[in-house]
Design a protein around this motif. Structure first.
Motif: not given
Length: 358
Positions: A39, A43, A71, A74, A77
């Motif tokens: 995590i 990004d 993680t 995310a 998503r």
């Protein structure tokens, strides 16, 4: 041209062996990334991957090893936003198992296995594909360039990675290296070659890439290192995490040597030789009640560390070089003791366990 370049080095041409009568000139690509608790860097990783300029990337496979830091959620998503993103759960957690799950599902003409702990230029996939097409290799890879350290000890660890006395001996770790190699990082392979070679060995933790690349070469295909594929891996930032990483690497290389000796080379056993040499010198010193053998061995090793530091100082400046001997020693001894554990202690522990079950 492709055939002649491979043939010049007595390698089989992966394009010539393509199962299609007309191999694709713009092949599709499946990108595969094993992840676990990423995590903090997710990004940046996702931004680098989605910024890739190769228009024929058909899917990004993220094999999540049951992350507990958000993680997985995310990534789910992200898959709702970009239909190329595919997320699979890897209950075995190991990267080899995750890669295998993705390989079984990949639909691209080419598969590009990328590390999560790395940064990538937007043309990494483009240059990987172009290198495959230009060379006829079975697989191509990048130079493993270390990213800058964030702390003083982190910068010392980066310097140790760059040092020829650290992990800088392998060709794919030498900045500016190019050409045929026995190992590659962030491998990009023709899918039809992968199908012939088979999946990664999940029981060779930390050495599955060595074994996989050796099997590709065993089929007669070459591995090509291209400096145009620009990527940077993120080294550990503490001595504790560095020790854990390389202790596991030392275990993995011994296990790989038992199963497939051609997957490793002499350099993988240099740390083990160091540990054995210093240990024997210490035992001789104790047994003979004299300090000479141990003192000579210790001074010789300290001399090597001092010479490595002077070499590094010729390339760069900074207070972190004062910690370079500590970082190098951590690399050497963690790797060496890991190899020793796999060679001696681990089989003895397994034998003791079996004897208790009898």
């Amino acid at each position: 041209m492709t055939r002649s370049l491979a043939a010049e080095h007595n390698y089989r041409c992966a394009i010539g062996d393509h199962p299609s009568t007309a191999p694709p000139c713009r092949p599709t690509v499946s990108v595969i990334v094993p992840v676990y608790n990423e995590i903090d860097c997710l990004d940046r990783l996702v931004a680098d991957l989605l910024a890739q300029d190769y228009e024929r990337i058909v899917e990004f496979w993220f094999a999540d090893g049951c992350s507990q830091d958000g993680t997985y959620e995310a990534l789910l998503r992200l898959s709702d936003v970009d239909d190329r993103v595919r997320v699979i759960r890897n209950p075995k957690r190991g990267p080899a198992a995750g890669i295998n799950l993705a390989l079984e599902r990949a639909t691209g003409d080419i598969v590009n296995r990328l590390d999560a702990h790395a940064r990538y230029d937007p043309d990494v996939v483009t240059n990987s594909v172009e290198a495959l097409l230009a060379t006829g290799a079975g697989g191509v890879g990048a130079i493993a360039r270390p990213s800058a350290g964030r702390t003083l000890i982190g910068r010392a660890i980066v310097a140790a990675h760059k040092s020829p006395f650290g992990v800088g001996v392998a060709k794919f770790r030498r900045d500016g290296a190019e050409g045929w190699a026995d190992a590659i990082w962030n491998g990009c392979y023709w899918k039809h070659i992968v199908d012939r070679v088979g999946l990664l060995r999940e029981d060779l933790h930390r050495a599955e890439d060595n074994d996989f690349n050796a099997r590709i070469q065993g089929l007669g295909y070459g591995l090509y290192l291209s400096p145009a594929i620009r990527a940077w891996y993120l080294p550990r930032q503490t001595l504790r995490s560095l020790w854990r990483q390389y202790f596991a690497n030392g275990i993995g290389v011994v296990r790989a040597a038992r199963e497939r000796p051609d997957a490793v080379s002499w350099r993988h056993f240099a740390p083990l030789a160091l540990v054995l040499t210093l240990s024997c010198a210490a035992l001789i010193t104790i047994a003979w009640s004299g300090g000479l053998p141990g003192l000579i061995a210790l001074l010789a090793y300290l001399g090597v560390l001092a010479f490595a530091t002077l070499l590094a100082a010729a390339r760069e400046r900074g207070a972190h070089l004062l910690l370079l001997p500590v970082a190098l020693a951590t690399l050497h001894f963690s790797y060496g003791f890991g190899s020793l554990w796999a060679l001696v202690a681990s089989p003895l522990a397994a034998l003791f366990k079996r004897s208790r079950l009898v």
